[in-house]
Design a protein around this motif. Structure first.
Motif, PDB file in Angstrom:
ATOM      1  N   PRO A  78       1.066  -1.225   0.012  1.00  0.00           N
ATOM      2  CA  PRO A  78       0.063  -0.058  -0.068  1.00  0.00           C
ATOM      3  C   PRO A  78       0.842   1.082  -0.045  1.00  0.00           C
ATOM      4  O   PRO A  78       0.478   2.457   0.272  1.00  0.00           O
ATOM      5  CB  PRO A  78      -0.938  -0.232   1.360  1.00  0.00           C
ATOM      6  N   SER A  79       2.200   1.407  -0.011  1.00  0.00           N
ATOM      7  CA  SER A  79       3.150   2.281  -0.379  1.00  0.00           C
ATOM      8  C   SER A  79       4.182   1.788  -1.418  1.00  0.00           C
ATOM      9  O   SER A  79       4.424   0.986  -1.787  1.00  0.00           O
ATOM     10  CB  SER A  79       3.853   2.569   0.833  1.00  0.00           C
ATOM     11  N   PRO A  80       4.635   3.212  -1.924  1.00  0.00           N
ATOM     12  CA  PRO A  80       5.648   2.803  -3.286  1.00  0.00           C
ATOM     13  C   PRO A  80       6.760   2.060  -2.764  1.00  0.00           C
ATOM     14  O   PRO A  80       7.035   2.038  -1.598  1.00  0.00           O
ATOM     15  CB  PRO A  80       5.922   4.383  -3.490  1.00  0.00           C
ATOM     16  N   CYS A  81       7.006   1.369  -3.748  1.00  0.00           N
ATOM     17  CA  CYS A  81       8.527   0.691  -3.651  1.00  0.00           C
ATOM     18  C   CYS A  81       9.313   0.851  -4.566  1.00  0.00           C
ATOM     19  O   CYS A  81       9.176   1.632  -5.776  1.00  0.00           O
ATOM     20  CB  CYS A  81       8.099  -1.216  -3.643  1.00  0.00           C
ATOM     21  N   GLY A  82      10.292   0.255  -4.525  1.00  0.00           N
ATOM     22  CA  GLY A  82      11.549   0.302  -5.703  1.00  0.00           C
ATOM     23  C   GLY A  82      11.043  -0.361  -7.120  1.00  0.00           C
ATOM     24  O   GLY A  82      10.343  -1.116  -6.899  1.00  0.00           O
ATOM     25  N   ARG A  83      11.876  -0.277  -7.882  1.00  0.00           N
ATOM     26  CA  ARG A  83      11.563  -1.035  -9.338  1.00  0.00           C
ATOM     27  C   ARG A  83      11.733  -2.446  -8.867  1.00  0.00           C
ATOM     28  O   ARG A  83      11.070  -3.550  -9.393  1.00  0.00           O
ATOM     29  CB  ARG A  83      12.545  -0.841 -10.268  1.00  0.00           C
ATOM     30  N   HIS A  84      12.595  -2.791  -7.719  1.00  0.00           N
ATOM     31  CA  HIS A  84      12.668  -4.356  -7.516  1.00  0.00           C
ATOM     32  C   HIS A  84      12.400  -4.444  -6.074  1.00  0.00           C
ATOM     33  O   HIS A  84      12.816  -3.424  -5.191  1.00  0.00           O
ATOM     34  CB  HIS A  84      14.038  -4.934  -7.649  1.00  0.00           C
ATOM     35  N   VAL A  85      11.928  -5.402  -5.557  1.00  0.00           N
ATOM     36  CA  VAL A  85      11.586  -5.722  -3.990  1.00  0.00           C
ATOM     37  C   VAL A  85      12.351  -6.856  -3.835  1.00  0.00           C
ATOM     38  O   VAL A  85      12.051  -8.034  -4.462  1.00  0.00           O
ATOM     39  CB  VAL A  85       9.900  -5.889  -3.832  1.00  0.00           C
ATOM     40  N   VAL A  86      13.036  -6.982  -2.911  1.00  0.00           N
ATOM     41  CA  VAL A  86      13.833  -7.882  -2.292  1.00  0.00           C
ATOM     42  C   VAL A  86      13.474  -8.250  -1.047  1.00  0.00           C
ATOM     43  O   VAL A  86      13.488  -7.420   0.168  1.00  0.00           O
ATOM     44  CB  VAL A  86      15.505  -7.612  -2.241  1.00  0.00           C
ATOM     45  N   GLU A  87      12.983  -9.543  -0.651  1.00  0.00           N
ATOM     46  CA  GLU A  87      12.336  -9.763   0.533  1.00  0.00           C
ATOM     47  C   GLU A  87      13.123 -11.007   1.150  1.00  0.00           C
ATOM     48  O   GLU A  87      13.319 -12.013   0.644  1.00  0.00           O
ATOM     49  CB  GLU A  87      11.128 -10.107   0.370  1.00  0.00           C
ATOM     50  N   VAL A  88      13.833 -10.847   2.294  1.00  0.00           N
ATOM     51  CA  VAL A  88      14.610 -11.812   3.056  1.00  0.00           C
ATOM     52  C   VAL A  88      13.727 -12.512   4.144  1.00  0.00           C
ATOM     53  O   VAL A  88      13.235 -12.019   5.083  1.00  0.00           O
ATOM     54  CB  VAL A  88      15.884 -11.306   3.324  1.00  0.00           C
ATOM     55  N   CYS A  89      13.885 -13.802   3.986  1.00  0.00           N
ATOM     56  CA  CYS A  89      13.062 -14.669   5.037  1.00  0.00           C
ATOM     57  C   CYS A  89      13.915 -14.787   6.308  1.00  0.00           C
ATOM     58  O   CYS A  89      15.277 -15.182   6.275  1.00  0.00           O
ATOM     59  CB  CYS A  89      12.954 -16.203   4.614  1.00  0.00           C
TER      60      CYS A  89
END
Length: 163
Positions: A78-89
């Protein structure tokens, strides 16, 4: 309400939403809320308030309910992100196999803390509670693509491929 999409994006959203709604009984359109939000996010990269209102109108559900769903699920933005989203578990299995080291490496490499976006708006770094890949930990997701058995060197190669 401001238009959330430009004309081609609006046509794409409406056409894909129409196909999506065919899979649901007419009186159960609210069941399409998650797929509709994911569709809008694929088009815009995030879910501005105007999109939440549009989804509510298209599905004939209260806007407050759509906002609740959009802010509850971590895969929705629901808020802007970068061109790429990196999510670390950083859940238990990944933590036991070095997730915190990988996260610290990414923070240093990108120059941002988890939860932030790089100054050039290229990458948003996030922690994920669980990516369901415990047997191949540590893992992360880049733009919804899972990467497993990671090392700092493998992470560097992943980052190098991002535009």
């Amino acid at each position: 309400m401001a238009a959330p999409f430009d004309d081609p994006q609006q046509r794409r959203f409406d056409e894909e939403l129409a196909r999506l709604l065919e899979r649901f009984p007419p009186d159960r359109s609210q069941a399409a809320m998650l797929p509709a939000l994911q569709l809008a996010q694929r088009i815009l990269g995030w879910l501005p308030p105007e999109v939440l209102e549009l989804v509510a109108a298209r599905l004939d559900v209260p806007a407050a309910r759509v906002r609740e769903v959009a802010t509850f699920y971590s895969m929705l933005r629901p808020s802007p992100c970068g061109r790429h989203v990196v999510e670390v578990c950083t859940n238990l299995s990944c933590s036991l196999r070095g997730a915190e080291t990988l996260l610290a490496h990414l923070e240093a490499k990108l120059g941002v803390r988890a939860g932030a976006t790089t100054d050039d708006k290229r990458v948003t770094l996030r922690e994920a509670e669980c990516l369901a890949s415990c047997g191949t930990a540590p893992c992360l997701v880049v733009d919804e693509e899972l990467h497993e058995n990671l090392t700092p060197e493998k992470v560097d190669r992943l980052l190098a491929r991002l535009d």
